[in-house]
Design a protein around this motif. Structure first.
Motif, PDB file in Angstrom:
ATOM      1  N   TYR A  11       0.814  -1.222   0.000  1.00  0.00           N
ATOM      2  CA  TYR A  11       0.000   0.000   0.000  1.00  0.00           C
ATOM      3  C   TYR A  11       0.841   1.261   0.000  1.00  0.00           C
ATOM      4  N   VAL A  42       0.804 -13.769   9.170  1.00  0.00           N
ATOM      5  CA  VAL A  42      -0.408 -14.017   9.937  1.00  0.00           C
ATOM      6  C   VAL A  42      -0.793 -15.485   9.775  1.00  0.00           C
ATOM      7  N   ASP A  43      -1.182 -16.098  10.892  1.00  0.00           N
ATOM      8  CA  ASP A  43      -1.608 -17.494  10.813  1.00  0.00           C
ATOM      9  C   ASP A  43      -2.921 -17.621  10.052  1.00  0.00           C
ATOM     10  N   GLU A  44      -3.055 -18.681   9.333  1.00  0.00           N
ATOM     11  CA  GLU A  44      -4.327 -18.970   8.686  1.00  0.00           C
ATOM     12  C   GLU A  44      -4.912 -20.245   9.281  1.00  0.00           C
ATOM     13  N   TYR A  45      -6.224 -20.359   9.148  1.00  0.00           N
ATOM     14  CA  TYR A  45      -6.896 -21.563   9.638  1.00  0.00           C
ATOM     15  C   TYR A  45      -7.644 -22.222   8.503  1.00  0.00           C
TER      16      TYR A  45
ATOM     17  N   ARG B  42      -8.003  -7.428  -3.494  1.00  0.00           N
ATOM     18  CA  ARG B  42      -8.131  -8.869  -3.275  1.00  0.00           C
ATOM     19  C   ARG B  42      -7.804  -9.306  -1.865  1.00  0.00           C
ATOM     20  N   ALA B 409      -5.443   0.089  12.139  1.00  0.00           N
ATOM     21  CA  ALA B 409      -4.728   0.473  10.919  1.00  0.00           C
ATOM     22  C   ALA B 409      -3.920  -0.709  10.382  1.00  0.00           C
ATOM     23  N   GLU B 410      -3.284  -1.429  11.304  1.00  0.00           N
ATOM     24  CA  GLU B 410      -2.465  -2.559  10.871  1.00  0.00           C
ATOM     25  C   GLU B 410      -3.315  -3.640  10.205  1.00  0.00           C
ATOM     26  N   VAL B 413      -4.375  -2.598   6.775  1.00  0.00           N
ATOM     27  CA  VAL B 413      -3.283  -2.673   5.808  1.00  0.00           C
ATOM     28  C   VAL B 413      -3.039  -4.122   5.386  1.00  0.00           C
ATOM     29  N   ILE B 414      -3.009  -5.025   6.352  1.00  0.00           N
ATOM     30  CA  ILE B 414      -2.803  -6.444   6.027  1.00  0.00           C
ATOM     31  C   ILE B 414      -3.973  -6.960   5.195  1.00  0.00           C
ATOM     32  N   LEU B 418      -7.184 -11.718   6.071  1.00  0.00           N
ATOM     33  CA  LEU B 418      -6.239 -12.310   7.018  1.00  0.00           C
ATOM     34  C   LEU B 418      -6.486 -11.828   8.431  1.00  0.00           C
ATOM     35  N   HIS B 422      -8.467 -14.852   9.326  1.00  0.00           N
ATOM     36  CA  HIS B 422      -7.334 -15.773   9.233  1.00  0.00           C
ATOM     37  C   HIS B 422      -7.443 -16.677   8.012  1.00  0.00           C
ATOM     38  N   GLU B 423      -7.837 -16.093   6.921  1.00  0.00           N
ATOM     39  CA  GLU B 423      -8.076 -16.912   5.737  1.00  0.00           C
ATOM     40  C   GLU B 423      -7.955 -16.003   4.514  1.00  0.00           C
ATOM     41  N   ARG B 424      -7.078 -16.355   3.597  1.00  0.00           N
ATOM     42  CA  ARG B 424      -6.985 -15.506   2.417  1.00  0.00           C
ATOM     43  C   ARG B 424      -7.672 -16.160   1.221  1.00  0.00           C
TER      44      ARG B 424
END
Lengths: 113, 430
Positions: A11, A42-45, B42, B409-410, B413-414, B418, B422-424
């Motif tokens: 960004y 970051v952890d994902e599940y 995305r 804010a963090e 940004v992420i 996520l 916790h899932e992209r």
């Protein structure tokens, strides 16, 4: 000649570009990369199962410059990309032995700009 | 037991309203979810899909427990013109029709209260899908910056405190706007203006996203698939609102398709004129604007009226999102206000202009010799706008001061995928 490689927050790319243009650095290559430094991913599940150590999206900027432009380029990237928080990224400066412009066959400093 | 004959249920009507309910469900998920999901960056697409999907789940439960009673149940006393009572809590007496439950007052008979040929429960589940999509539409205004927990509370509170009273005022037998004679066939005021103005309130309350106030369009084909599913599902929304399978449903179906097509053409034309090239997202936005605008008018206007409504709505909405929004600088991420409020407003007012008795004896507009209808429509719009705007701001304030509304804010940004789930959605590497 140097090759400046910067890895920054996605960004912040627009800010970095603006600062580079302001410093008269107009030729850049940008690619999307994954990674993490001290800012761990970051952890994902997946259905309740934790998957650790995932990578974060970053943007990698590559700029080939003549010696005079090395410091202005670094300053511009820092100015554009710094937030002061973990995850701002890194800048690497590498020696660049050769540079050739494909269209004309020019070599060296002339070919960079 | 009353003296009037018990109403006759009609299998054709019931089939059509049930099928329409399923069509309207498809508008929220996957229709709206993909339409909105394609328009965000995305890193946030899952958050949009999740909110739309969970909206379907949360509102479905709230609706059968208490929502339907508040929105459509009989009201009590002075308050009754604004909100229903708890007579139909847990669908008490909102049964499938059985003759022994028949009472002499068909208006409030709990078995067949709305639509004389379908069971009340059939109407209830049809209306459930409207209640589902309305808070889902609001998501477009605050996309990419709200905590999931805050969104859950927002949706619950907004449904009960804003949607149910607004639906009651316009559609229930004792609603105040219903008594004024406000015409809203399928929810231009209740659904679209309501969601749009609520969206503006949330966008103003939250402020801009970090580092951008432009849509971060990440998947244009999603937008087109979503818009097409909305168009498809909207036949249930509008033609289903006839609560019968007859000529009125057919007419609503035809004008819905016509206005939508006209609006898709005129949005693309606007882009061609102002920016040089028509875009796919533009054509899709135009179609959605057309669907929004024809919604309140769909049971009242003929094909001529629907063409005017369709061709003009895209001009208004395009001007709103292309010229007015940048001037004011509010960050209505996906233009829920610009498309749904403005389109809904035009549709509601246009109903007062183009309604003709030939289509539906229940309403006629200015061009049909009923000059007062336009002001009646305007009054209805004003009530919804003011009530919803103020109450939505209050809801935002309460949530913000208790659990916090905005993602940190963090986290923003992420990306919300996520940070909130916790899932992209996508990987770059395998």
């Amino acid at each position: 000649m140097k090759l400046v490689i910067a890895i920054v927050q996605p960004y912040k790319l627009d800010d970095v570009k603006q600062e580079l243009y302001a410093a008269n650095v107009n030729l850049i290559t940008v690619s999307e990369v994954l990674g993490h430094g001290r800012q761990v991913g970051v952890d994902e599940y997946y259905r309740g199962v934790k998957e650790t150590g995932n990578l974060l999206r970053k943007v990698q900027i590559e700029i080939a410059v003549n010696e005079d432009f090395v410091e202005p380029t670094i300053k511009a990237i820092i100015k554009g990309a710094r937030t002061g928080k973990i995850g701002d990224g890194k800048i690497f400066v590498l020696d660049l032995p050769r540079c050739i412009r494909i269209r004309t066959g020019e070599e060296g400093s002339k070919a960079i700009g | 037991m009353g003296t009037t004959p018990a109403p006759q249920l009609n299998d054709g009507d019931i089939s059509w309203v049930l099928a329409s309910s399923a069509l309207v469900l498809a508008m929220t998920a996957p229709g709206l979810a993909l339409f909105y999901g394609g328009m965000v960056r995305r890193k946030n697409v899952n958050s949009i899909l999740m909110q739309c999907f969970m909206c379907l789940a949360i509102v479905s439960v709230l609706w059968v427990v208490i929502g339907y009673s508040l929105a459509f149940g009989p009201g009590h006393g002075w308050l009754g013109q604004f909100v229903g009572g708890l007579d139909w809590f847990m669908l008490h007496n909102v049964s499938m029709y059985t003759p022994e439950h028949w009472t002499s007052d068909p208006k409030w008979d709990p078995t067949t209260s709305y639509g004389s040929t379908v069971p009340n429960q059939c109407y209830m589940i049809f209306q459930c899908m409207f209640a589902v999509i309305t808070p889902a539409l609001v998501i477009g205004s605050f996309a990419e910056r709200v905590k999931f927990s805050a969104w859950v509370w927002f949706t619950v509170l907004w449904l009960l405190v804003v949607y149910c009273p607004v639906a009651h005022m316009v559609w229930s037998h004792d609603g105040i706007e219903n008594h004024w004679g406000v015409l809203d066939f399928a929810g231009g005021t209740v659904v679209h203006m309501n969601a749009g103005i609520a969206g503006l309130a949330t966008a103003l309350y939250l402020g801009k996203r970090l580092g951008t106030d432009k849509p971060g369009m990440h998947n244009v084909p999603f937008v087109m698939i979503g818009a097409s599913l909305l168009w498809f599902g909207w036949f249930g929304f509008n033609a289903g609102s006839a609560i019968s399978a007859g000529a009125l449903a057919t007419s609503a179906f035809v004008v819905t398709n016509t206005a939508t097509a006209a609006a898709a053409i005129s949005w693309a034309a606007c882009e061609w004129i102002f920016t040089g090239k028509p875009t796919l997202v533009g054509a899709c936005s135009g179609a959605v604007a057309g669907l929004v605008a024809i919604t309140p008018a769909s049971g009242f206007v003929d094909v001529g009226g629907s063409l005017w409504i369709g061709f003009l709505v895209s001009v208004f909405c395009y001007c709103m999102v292309a010229f007015v929004k940048p001037k004011f600088g509010y960050d209505d991420t996906l233009d829920a206000f610009g498309v749904h409020y403005i389109g809904g407003l035009w549709g509601a007012l246009a109903t007062g202009l183009f309604a003709v008795k030939v289509v539906n004896s229940a309403g006629s507009g200015v061009f049909d010799g009923n000059a007062g209808q336009f002001m009646t429509q305007a009054k209805g719009c004003a009530v919804t706008t003011i009530y919803t705007f103020i109450v939505t701001l209050i809801i935002c304030f309460i949530i913000d001061k208790t659990i916090g509304m905005r993602a940190s804010a963090e986290d923003e940004v992420i990306g919300l995928d996520l940070s909130q789930h916790h899932e992209r959605a996508y990987t770059i590497l395998d």
